[in-house]
Design a protein around this motif. Structure first.
Motif: not given
Length: 215
Positions: A152-169
């Protein structure tokens, strides 16, 4: 001294799955830290790749992955559902992709916590290990728990910060190409790429030249 290596990896790659438990075993057997770096699969990066590939490409790939899995005694089955929605007959990738973005972003969120390899290992066993409906019920929740994470923590972060995570990816993909390759799985040690599940032993040989020691 603990050696470090990067592993570039995708949830849709069967060869990534076949290599993952060997990467995990390396960290258990040797004084080695693996930095798991998630990338989006070719289907996302190059949507027309499969339409342009040789007609025999998919057939041979499936024959080979099941052969390798049987040889290595690793459970394997076609993913149900496939992390990428694709028409196998036409090889066209759907515009609607309900799985791969959330999965990869959660993987990168796990990598932020230093547990990307553990998350990849547990989730890929669901996707490629024969668990039908791996995206339903508590399958992912239990996989995350086995990896020492809270889904649930991972999912919340994925939904809250898609742009930041996509930048890292995207940065992971850039780093993979800068190291001299473009596909997954690729282990990179001191700037040298080792592509494929069949290059793990050679990667060990190289790292032992650089002082890799058993635990």
């Amino acid at each position: 001294m603990t050696l470090k290596a990067d592993v570039f990896w995708s949830f849709r790659s069967p060869y990534s799955y076949l290599a993952t438990r060997r990467y995990v075993a390396l960290t258990q057997e040797f004084d080695l830290k693996i930095n798991q770096r998630f990338v989006y699969p070719l289907a996302i990066r190059e949507p027309d790749f499969f339409e342009k590939s040789h007609p025999n490409w998919i057939g041979y790939t499936f024959r080979d992955i099941f052969r390798v899995a049987q040889y290595m005694d690793i459970p394997m089955a076609p993913p149900n559902p496939d992390p990428i929605v694709q028409d196998i007959a036409t090889r066209k990738i759907s515009d609607d992709q309900p799985h791969i973005f959330l999965l990869t972003r959660m993987g990168q969120a796990a990598a932020r916590r230093g547990k990307g390899l553990e998350f990849a290992d547990q989730v890929s066993q669901l996707i490629w290990g024969g668990v039908a409906g791996w995206n339903e019920g508590d399958h992912l929740e239990q996989a995350a728990k086995r990896a020492g994470l809270d889904l649930s923590e991972l999912r919340k972060e994925a939904e809250a910060d898609p742009a930041g995570l996509d930048g890292e990816i995207a940065g992971n993909q850039d780093a993979l190409e800068a190291a001299g390759h473009w596909g997954v799985p690729t282990l990179v040690f001191e700037g040298e790429p080792f592509f494929g599940q069949d290059r793990v032993e050679i990667a060990i040989w190289r790292m032992q030249q650089k002082g890799l020691k058993e635990r």
